[in-house]
Design an enzyme around this catalytic site. Structure first.
Site, PDB file in Angstrom:
ATOM      1  N   ASP A   1      47.255  30.894  42.448  1.00  0.00           N
ATOM      2  CA  ASP A   1      46.428  31.848  43.187  1.00  0.00           C
ATOM      3  C   ASP A   1      45.695  31.163  44.324  1.00  0.00           C
ATOM      4  OD1 ASP A   1      44.952  30.566  41.078  1.00  0.00           O
ATOM      5  OD2 ASP A   1      43.301  31.970  41.406  1.00  0.00           O
TER       6      ASP A   1
ATOM      7  N   GLU B   1      42.550  30.472  38.792  1.00  0.00           N
ATOM      8  CA  GLU B   1      41.596  29.380  39.044  1.00  0.00           C
ATOM      9  C   GLU B   1      40.567  29.760  40.097  1.00  0.00           C
ATOM     10  OE1 GLU B   1      39.742  25.698  40.372  1.00  0.00           O
ATOM     11  OE2 GLU B   1      40.868  27.119  41.607  1.00  0.00           O
TER      12      GLU B   1
END
Length: 380
Positions: free
Chosen positions: A71, A136
């Site tokens: 991400d 994250e």
């Protein structure tokens, strides 16, 4: 100028997938195909809105793990980018695109390094694993934390772990993070009585009451740090009171603060010291805590030694071992007993408009990852 190489092409392929947190957008599938071809078993762990991948080659030897995230943060104003953020573009010797440095370049380097290592050491003395999440950059609830809980429940342990966070400062490998500070956030509500500014005796101003306490908190020496960590830092991140009108005494003051703390202090000690100070000032308050992560430290051992040797071999210099900076998913992995270090490209442009990475650094990072695997192989 056209630059093509295995690591650059894979980085470009990953950047082209718009995986804004918590979306993965196909990144893990792309990585899984490469790992399957190398003999990895792929386990997809989908928790709520987060896609995670646990890939392992081997079953029974000590585990070396590459950890990272697919991400990325939002692009910000697209019109301010020199090139479209999800259209990876090489200009000169620099690759531009969201996630180039944080951390799709690292993921590509990990894959290519693994492929090269296994072509030379098809049966290594350790298992190789990948722990990849799409959570994250988000609330970090359903990502690495949940995967580690799953692994721990079945007693599947990681011995050594490289997290691909962009650790470097000026040149790939010049800084390695062998630990991180803990992060503790406090949400403080100081209660007063709202009223008219012309009649202060009929009100109780929480800003006035809290001012001395906040000043003392900001001036407090929480600890002195140690050989590995700087002193614990207290910072007020947000403060708010009032209705917006100039003739109203507010009834509440909201303060959000954060500790970045060393191993010289514990979260409980910091909480108790804050409470004691607030009570000393006689405040009427409510205080809620969020423990974002414990501090961790990987001292000298197999992994640090292999990392330092690998960087020396590839770059010709020794890295600085540091524990500064923000938190990373290493905080979820280290408490299991794993040796954890963070090694990635330069962090100058992460989260910024026109995020980019040096093509040379990508090539060198790939060589460093491969050399770390080789150093561990030779040390066992």
């Amino acid at each position: 100028m056209t630059i093509t190489s295995a690591v650059v092409e894979l980085t470009k392929a990953l950047i082209s997938l718009p995986s804004v947190t918590p979306e993965d957008a196909g990144c893990q599938e792309l990585m899984a195909k490469r790992l399957l071809a190398c003999g990895f078993n792929i386990e997809v762990l989908h928790y709520d809105d987060t896609l995670n991948m646990w890939a392992r080659r081997g079953n029974g030897k000590p585990v070396f793990c590459f950890a990272g995230h697919t991400d990325v943060v939002p692009t910000g104003p697209v019109e301010q980018w020199h090139t479209p953020p999800f259209e990876p573009t090489v200009i000169g010797e620099t690759l531009y695109g969201r996630g180039a440095a944080d951390m799709k370049g690292s993921l590509a380097a990990m894959i290519v390094a693994t492929e090269r290592f296994l072509s030379r050491f098809p049966e290594p003395k350790f298992d190789i694993a990948y722990l990849i999440t799409s959570d994250e950059e988000g609330p970090f609830i359903n990502g690495t934390k949940r995967v580690i809980e799953t692994l721990e429940a079945r007693n599947e342990k990681i011995q050594w772990c490289i997290v691909g966070e962009p650790s470097s400062s000026q040149k790939a490998g010049d800084v390695v993070k062998n630990g991180r500070r803990g992060s503790l956030t406090g949400h403080l509500l100081v209660k007063g009585i709202q009223g008219h500014v012309a009649y202060p005796h009929l009100a109780d101003n929480p800003v006035h009451r809290a001012a001395a306490a906040l000043a003392e908190l900001a001036a407090e020496q929480w600890d002195d740090g140690n050989a590995y960590f700087p002193a614990t830092s207290f910072q007020i991140a947000n403060i708010h009171a009032g209705t917006g009108a100039s003739n109203v005494i507010p009834g509440e003051l909201n303060v959000m603060f954060n500790f970045r703390y060393s191993t010289q202090s514990t979260a409980n000690e910091l909480q108790q010291r804050v409470i004691a100070l607030l009570d000393k000032h006689g405040l009427n308050y409510q205080l809620d805590w969020i423990l974002n992560g414990l501090p961790f430290l990987t001292e000298q051992g197999n992994l640090v030694e292999a990392t330092v040797k690998a960087i020396n071999q590839v770059q010709g210099f020794s890295p600085r071992l540091e524990t500064t900076g923000g938190t990373s998913d290493g905080r979820f992995i280290a408490p299991t007993g794993a040796q954890v270090v963070e090694l990635g490209p330069c962090n100058a442009t992460i989260h910024k408009i026109n995020e980019c990475v040096s093509v040379t650094d990508l090539e060198q990072l790939t060589k460093m990852y491969e050399a770390i695997l080789e150093q561990l192989e030779l040390s066992l």
